[in-house]
Motif scaffolding. Structure first.
Motif, PDB file in Angstrom:
ATOM      1  N   ASP A   1     -10.885  -6.359  -0.925  1.00 17.48           N
ATOM      2  CA  ASP A   1     -11.211  -7.534   0.287  1.00 17.48           C
ATOM      3  C   ASP A   1      -9.850  -7.712   0.795  1.00 17.48           C
ATOM      4  N   LYS A   2      -8.607  -6.836   0.777  1.00 18.78           N
ATOM      5  CA  LYS A   2      -7.467  -6.577   1.616  1.00 18.78           C
ATOM      6  C   LYS A   2      -7.321  -5.439   2.281  1.00 18.78           C
ATOM      7  N   GLU A   3      -6.649  -5.501   3.309  1.00 19.25           N
ATOM      8  CA  GLU A   3      -6.146  -4.173   4.108  1.00 19.25           C
ATOM      9  C   GLU A   3      -5.136  -3.531   3.020  1.00 19.25           C
ATOM     10  N   PRO A   4      -5.099  -1.942   3.204  1.00 18.71           N
ATOM     11  CA  PRO A   4      -4.138  -1.153   2.358  1.00 18.71           C
ATOM     12  C   PRO A   4      -2.606  -1.599   2.749  1.00 18.71           C
ATOM     13  N   ASN A   5      -1.892  -1.573   1.814  1.00 20.03           N
ATOM     14  CA  ASN A   5      -0.420  -1.569   2.214  1.00 20.03           C
ATOM     15  C   ASN A   5      -0.168  -0.183   2.557  1.00 20.03           C
ATOM     16  N   VAL A   6       0.632  -0.063   3.748  1.00 12.49           N
ATOM     17  CA  VAL A   6       1.020   1.192   4.137  1.00 12.49           C
ATOM     18  C   VAL A   6       2.519   1.177   4.333  1.00 12.49           C
ATOM     19  N   ARG A   7       3.266   2.363   4.183  1.00 10.64           N
ATOM     20  CA  ARG A   7       4.658   2.513   4.394  1.00 10.64           C
ATOM     21  C   ARG A   7       4.952   3.656   5.220  1.00 10.64           C
ATOM     22  N   PRO A   8       5.816   3.275   6.198  1.00  9.57           N
ATOM     23  CA  PRO A   8       6.306   4.508   7.050  1.00  9.57           C
ATOM     24  C   PRO A   8       6.885   5.614   6.191  1.00  9.57           C
ATOM     25  N   ASN A   9       6.482   6.809   6.609  1.00 12.52           N
ATOM     26  CA  ASN A   9       6.907   7.935   6.040  1.00 12.52           C
ATOM     27  C   ASN A   9       7.720   8.820   6.877  1.00 12.52           C
ATOM     28  N   ALA A  10       7.270   9.249   7.927  1.00 14.62           N
ATOM     29  CA  ALA A  10       8.010  10.123   8.817  1.00 14.62           C
ATOM     30  C   ALA A  10       7.569  10.066  10.313  1.00 14.62           C
ATOM     31  N   THR A  11       8.152  10.626  11.154  1.00 17.42           N
ATOM     32  CA  THR A  11       7.562  10.849  12.699  1.00 17.42           C
ATOM     33  C   THR A  11       7.524  12.234  12.945  1.00 17.42           C
ATOM     34  N   LEU A  12       6.369  12.638  13.557  1.00 19.11           N
ATOM     35  CA  LEU A  12       6.038  13.967  14.023  1.00 19.11           C
ATOM     36  C   LEU A  12       5.766  13.781  15.596  1.00 19.11           C
TER      37      LEU A  12
END
Length: 78
Positions: A32-43
């Motif tokens: 019932d929560k949004e997933p936690n995301v972490r920036p990884n890289a930029t393409l």
């Protein structure tokens, strides 16, 4: 050669003919929560490279469907 794993794309932007994708990894998922995301890289890709990659990915998906690895589902109704 460096390998970067990404769970998804957070943002896409086109600036001066270059498409930039911010790649992210999911760090945790709770009910019932949004997933936690972490920036990884930029393409960053030129427009011609983006079109070539789209074609290559489409062919790869079609091959996996043909080989029975994937099944295509119809898109959800809006």
């Amino acid at each position: 050669m460096q390998t970067i794993y990404a769970d998804g794309i957070a943002n896409m932007i086109l600036v001066d003919g270059v498409v930039r994708f911010d790649l992210v990894n999911v760090t945790s998922v709770e009910k019932d929560k949004e997933p936690n995301v972490r920036p990884n890289a930029t393409l960053a890709l030129s427009l011609p490279a983006l079109i070539r990659i789209q074609d290559q990915l489409g062919k790869m998906i079609d091959k996996m469907v043909q080989d029975g690895i994937l099944t295509k589902n119809p898109p959800p109704a809006n």
